[in-house]
Design a protein around this motif. Structure first.
Motif, PDB file in Angstrom:
ATOM      1  N   VAL A 273      41.807  12.255   3.033  1.00 20.67           N
ATOM      2  CA  VAL A 273      43.225  13.567   2.973  1.00 20.67           C
ATOM      3  C   VAL A 273      43.826  14.598   4.832  1.00 20.67           C
ATOM      4  N   ARG A 274      44.813  14.493   4.630  1.00 16.79           N
ATOM      5  CA  ARG A 274      44.719  14.472   5.503  1.00 16.79           C
ATOM      6  C   ARG A 274      45.374  16.597   5.120  1.00 16.79           C
ATOM      7  N   PHE A 275      46.153  16.757   4.510  1.00 18.64           N
ATOM      8  CA  PHE A 275      45.749  18.093   4.041  1.00 18.64           C
ATOM      9  C   PHE A 275      45.870  18.826   3.681  1.00 18.64           C
ATOM     10  N   ALA A 276      44.800  19.700   3.775  1.00 17.13           N
ATOM     11  CA  ALA A 276      44.207  21.035   3.248  1.00 17.13           C
ATOM     12  C   ALA A 276      42.949  20.152   2.507  1.00 17.13           C
ATOM     13  N   PRO A 277      42.493  19.944   3.821  1.00 14.81           N
ATOM     14  CA  PRO A 277      40.653  19.008   3.708  1.00 14.81           C
ATOM     15  C   PRO A 277      39.884  19.571   3.433  1.00 14.81           C
ATOM     16  N   ASN A 278      39.991  21.092   3.629  1.00 19.40           N
ATOM     17  CA  ASN A 278      38.584  21.340   3.743  1.00 19.40           C
ATOM     18  C   ASN A 278      38.769  21.932   1.723  1.00 19.40           C
ATOM     19  N   ALA A 279      39.655  21.883   1.384  1.00 13.20           N
ATOM     20  CA  ALA A 279      39.468  22.494  -0.384  1.00 13.20           C
ATOM     21  C   ALA A 279      39.512  20.819  -1.313  1.00 13.20           C
ATOM     22  N   ARG A 280      40.635  19.935  -0.661  1.00 10.41           N
ATOM     23  CA  ARG A 280      40.512  19.101  -1.381  1.00 10.41           C
ATOM     24  C   ARG A 280      39.487  18.060  -0.630  1.00 10.41           C
ATOM     25  N   ALA A 281      38.991  17.803  -0.096  1.00 12.91           N
ATOM     26  CA  ALA A 281      38.049  16.984   0.016  1.00 12.91           C
ATOM     27  C   ALA A 281      36.865  17.017  -0.620  1.00 12.91           C
ATOM     28  N   SER A 282      36.390  15.786  -0.419  1.00 13.59           N
ATOM     29  CA  SER A 282      34.309  15.807  -1.066  1.00 13.59           C
ATOM     30  C   SER A 282      33.569  15.904   0.690  1.00 13.59           C
ATOM     31  N   MET A 283      33.872  15.200   1.455  1.00 12.00           N
ATOM     32  CA  MET A 283      33.297  14.671   2.323  1.00 12.00           C
ATOM     33  C   MET A 283      34.651  14.919   3.528  1.00 12.00           C
ATOM     34  N   ALA A 284      33.628  15.259   4.523  1.00 17.32           N
ATOM     35  CA  ALA A 284      33.936  15.933   6.526  1.00 17.32           C
ATOM     36  C   ALA A 284      34.250  15.421   7.327  1.00 17.32           C
ATOM     37  N   VAL A 285      35.445  13.912   7.343  1.00 19.87           N
ATOM     38  CA  VAL A 285      34.723  13.262   8.710  1.00 19.87           C
ATOM     39  C   VAL A 285      35.274  13.634  10.230  1.00 19.87           C
TER      40      VAL A 285
END
Length: 193
Positions: A176-188
């Protein structure tokens, strides 16, 4: 972490034949994959007896140690890549370990549950701590001693002079590259000193 797709994506970030240190390596699955698929060498560091035994059974070199004690046993830039996959949120000295990761490795890669993912936010708005696939524990029995977000890590990296080389979220076996803070369960994140 047992997410095979995420392991495969992280493996793509690691140069062929790299010397890797995996902090909190668990059962050694990622290191075994890196050895087989990318020709990597290296070590895992794991505190649990079960994890150490699983690593040995997989043929993964492992050191049993408490990461809260630091990485003083390793020289500066002694590894090409240092991994903290699903580890950072368990550490008491997370900020120190990020600096140590950058000191010991040419490249650091971290992945951790993103507390700002929208389902988590919704549960907090409903008055409860989130319980999800990525955060599967109740508030009273979680091994996570920290919660963080995509944006929190960006700020921490800046504070510590770490240069982010790549950053994306991970949700349901995809990047997830677009708005990952809201749209992704993991941060990489991949970063350097």
């Amino acid at each position: 972490m047992s997410d095979l797709a995420l392991h495969q994506r992280i493996a793509q970030m690691i140069p062929q034949g790299a010397h890797v240190l995996d902090l909190g390596c668990g059962d050694g699955a990622l290191l075994a994959h890196l050895k087989a698929a990318r020709g990597c060498t290296g070590y895992g560091v794991e505190i649990s007896d079960d994890g150490v035994h699983a690593c040995i059974a997989r043929g993964v070199n492992v050191i049993q140690a408490n990461l809260d004690a630091g990485l003083s046993m390793f020289r500066d830039k002694s590894f090409d890549v240092v991994l903290q996959i699903d580890t950072l949120q368990h550490l008491r000295n997370a900020e120190t370990m990020l600096r140590e990761t950058a000191r010991v490795g040419q490249l650091g890669i971290v992945a951790f549950p993103n507390f700002a993912h929208w389902p988590n936010r919704l549960q907090v708005l409903q008055g409860q701590m989130p319980v999800t696939k990525t955060l599967p524990y109740q508030w009273y029995d979680t091994p996570n001693i920290r919660v963080g977000t995509f944006k929190d890590f960006e700020q921490l990296a800046q504070k510590n002079g770490l240069q982010i080389q790549d950053a994306f979220g991970w949700q349901g076996n995809r990047e997830v590259r677009f708005a990952p803070n809201a749209r992704a369960s993991m941060a990489v994140f991949a970063f350097k000193q």
